[in-house]
Motif scaffolding. Structure first.
Motif, PDB file in Angstrom:
ATOM      1  N   ARG A  81     -16.222  99.780  66.845  1.00 34.81           N
ATOM      2  CA  ARG A  81     -15.043  99.478  67.995  1.00 34.81           C
ATOM      3  C   ARG A  81     -15.833  99.922  68.983  1.00 34.81           C
ATOM      4  O   ARG A  81     -16.022  99.254  70.504  1.00 34.81           O
ATOM      5  CB  ARG A  81     -14.138 100.397  67.809  1.00 34.81           C
ATOM      6  CG  ARG A  81     -13.709 100.889  69.582  1.00 34.81           C
ATOM      7  CD  ARG A  81     -12.399  99.777  69.765  1.00 34.81           C
ATOM      8  NE  ARG A  81     -11.818 100.235  71.251  1.00 34.81           N
ATOM      9  CZ  ARG A  81     -10.899  99.443  70.914  1.00 34.81           C
ATOM     10  NH1 ARG A  81     -10.839  98.231  71.549  1.00 34.81           N
ATOM     11  NH2 ARG A  81     -10.293 100.341  73.165  1.00 34.81           N
ATOM     12  N   GLU A 243      -7.204  96.652  78.939  1.00 34.14           N
ATOM     13  CA  GLU A 243      -6.731  96.604  77.696  1.00 34.14           C
ATOM     14  C   GLU A 243      -5.434  97.210  77.171  1.00 34.14           C
ATOM     15  O   GLU A 243      -4.876  97.995  78.620  1.00 34.14           O
ATOM     16  CB  GLU A 243      -7.607  97.790  76.990  1.00 34.14           C
ATOM     17  CG  GLU A 243      -9.412  97.418  76.890  1.00 34.14           C
ATOM     18  CD  GLU A 243      -8.894  95.693  75.436  1.00 34.14           C
ATOM     19  OE1 GLU A 243      -8.432  95.969  74.149  1.00 34.14           O
ATOM     20  OE2 GLU A 243     -10.101  94.880  75.495  1.00 34.14           O
ATOM     21  N   ARG A 244      -4.663  96.863  76.209  1.00 32.36           N
ATOM     22  CA  ARG A 244      -3.020  96.994  75.742  1.00 32.36           C
ATOM     23  C   ARG A 244      -3.240  98.566  75.852  1.00 32.36           C
ATOM     24  O   ARG A 244      -2.188  99.628  76.115  1.00 32.36           O
ATOM     25  CB  ARG A 244      -2.409  96.017  75.385  1.00 32.36           C
ATOM     26  CG  ARG A 244      -0.779  96.399  75.511  1.00 32.36           C
ATOM     27  CD  ARG A 244      -0.277  95.651  73.886  1.00 32.36           C
ATOM     28  NE  ARG A 244      -0.042  93.945  74.404  1.00 32.36           N
ATOM     29  CZ  ARG A 244       0.162  93.193  74.089  1.00 32.36           C
ATOM     30  NH1 ARG A 244       0.640  93.559  72.744  1.00 32.36           N
ATOM     31  NH2 ARG A 244      -0.091  92.262  74.462  1.00 32.36           N
ATOM     32  N   GLU A 245      -4.028  98.937  74.800  1.00 32.42           N
ATOM     33  CA  GLU A 245      -4.820 100.498  74.357  1.00 32.42           C
ATOM     34  C   GLU A 245      -4.651 101.449  75.023  1.00 32.42           C
ATOM     35  O   GLU A 245      -4.600 102.474  75.549  1.00 32.42           O
ATOM     36  CB  GLU A 245      -4.967 100.408  72.640  1.00 32.42           C
ATOM     37  CG  GLU A 245      -4.261  99.988  71.377  1.00 32.42           C
ATOM     38  CD  GLU A 245      -5.194  97.918  71.724  1.00 32.42           C
ATOM     39  OE1 GLU A 245      -5.687  97.553  72.821  1.00 32.42           O
ATOM     40  OE2 GLU A 245      -4.775  97.133  71.428  1.00 32.42           O
ATOM     41  N   MET A 246      -5.237 101.102  76.020  1.00 29.49           N
ATOM     42  CA  MET A 246      -5.648 102.216  77.007  1.00 29.49           C
ATOM     43  C   MET A 246      -5.283 101.706  78.062  1.00 29.49           C
ATOM     44  O   MET A 246      -5.470 102.639  79.402  1.00 29.49           O
ATOM     45  CB  MET A 246      -7.297 101.409  77.323  1.00 29.49           C
ATOM     46  CG  MET A 246      -8.384 102.410  75.683  1.00 29.49           C
ATOM     47  SD  MET A 246      -9.987 101.428  76.232  1.00 29.49           S
ATOM     48  CE  MET A 246     -10.055 102.845  76.554  1.00 29.49           C
ATOM     49  N   SER A 247      -4.194 100.712  78.879  1.00 32.86           N
ATOM     50  CA  SER A 247      -3.914 100.903  79.968  1.00 32.86           C
ATOM     51  C   SER A 247      -3.053 101.939  80.509  1.00 32.86           C
ATOM     52  O   SER A 247      -3.102 101.798  82.199  1.00 32.86           O
ATOM     53  CB  SER A 247      -2.977  99.151  80.660  1.00 32.86           C
ATOM     54  OG  SER A 247      -2.169  99.166  79.543  1.00 32.86           O
ATOM     55  N   SER A 249      -3.598 105.012  79.336  1.00 31.83           N
ATOM     56  CA  SER A 249      -3.875 106.308  78.672  1.00 31.83           C
ATOM     57  C   SER A 249      -4.697 107.187  79.514  1.00 31.83           C
ATOM     58  O   SER A 249      -5.073 106.911  80.635  1.00 31.83           O
ATOM     59  CB  SER A 249      -5.444 106.066  77.513  1.00 31.83           C
ATOM     60  OG  SER A 249      -6.290 105.455  78.451  1.00 31.83           O
TER      61      SER A 249
END
Length: 258
Positions: A81, A243-247, A249
């Motif tokens: 990652r 990033e979709r996971e961090m947009s 966050s």
């Protein structure tokens, strides 16, 4: 030749298969009979602190035992990652630093830097003109010898006197600097191409004593400077926004507040 050799292409080409086989075996003799072993699996993170952290999280979920293979898998996943994040942020930084001046498909429309330099030059000329006008006024006030002087005339004379003293001090300082430079003599530049001097990262490093083994004394060894890609916070924020996971966050919001 025998009749069986007529259809043998190798024999017709003059190649001896026995000699070629012996030559191949002699070339790869170090690989014959050797055993190939895989490298030792070294985890990216420290195993003991990571295992302790995983156990603390697992106990909250009712899990009491976490095998060592899970710790190794999480360590490798973290490494993968982190490598992915660094590669993407590096690409973003390289795109930001890319210049299109020499590209034939792009034409420069405006040059803000040249415009700013032009305005700075105009301001410098305007300031110089105003200073010259003020200097002429002060010099005229200093040369006037009227008996009845008003306070404004006296102030101008005092200011002209101070200006002349300041110019005289600057001339003396300039003459002193020139005299000191003449006494020191011409400065000698350090030769980076001298024998026994290595260029590492743009800086010269001298070799004291005799030259060590493996280093030639005739010509210096040049080390190419490695290009450094500097990633700033703006590049990392742009990556998190894509990033979709961090947009959405909490880390992105904290970074935007800095």
């Amino acid at each position: 030749r025998d009749d069986d050799d007529i259809n043998d292409v190798a024999s017709m080409a003059g190649v001896n298969l026995n000699e070629e086989s012996a030559r191949i075996m002699a070339t790869n003799s170090d690989l014959v009979g050797s055993q190939m072993q895989s490298c030792k699996d070294e985890p990216f993170l420290a195993a003991i602190p990571l295992h302790k952290r995983i156990l603390e999280t697992a106990k909250k979920l009712g899990i009491t035992d976490v095998p060592a293979e899970v710790v190794t898998f999480i360590s490798h996943a973290t490494q993968s990652r982190l490598r992915t994040v660094i590669e993407k942020v590096t690409v973003i930084t390289q795109h930001r630093m890319e210049s299109y001046k020499d590209d034939e498909w792009y034409e420069q429309a405006t040059d803000v830097r040249s415009q700013l330099k032009f305005f700075e030059q105009l301001e410098r000329l305007e300031k110089q003109r105003k200073d010259e006008q003020e200097r002429e006024i002060l010099l005229k006030a200093a040369k006037s010898r009227s008996r009845q002087e008003d306070p404004e005339q006296a102030r101008l004379k005092q200011k002209a006197k101070e200006m002349q003293q300041q110019e005289l001090a600057q001339m003396r300082q300039r003459d002193a600097n020139l005299t000191a430079l003449a006494a020191i003599g011409p400065r000698k530049k350090r030769k980076l191409d001298a024998p026994g001097l290595l260029t590492i990262g743009g800086e010269g490093v001298g070799l004291c004593g005799g030259s060590p083994a493996g280093l030639g004394t005739g010509s210096p060894r040049q080390y190419p400077r490695q290009k450094i890609t500097r990633v700033n916070l703006r590049d990392f924020i742009f990556y998190m926004e894509q990033e979709r996971e961090m947009s959405r966050s909490l880390l992105l919001y904290r970074a935007l507040l800095k």
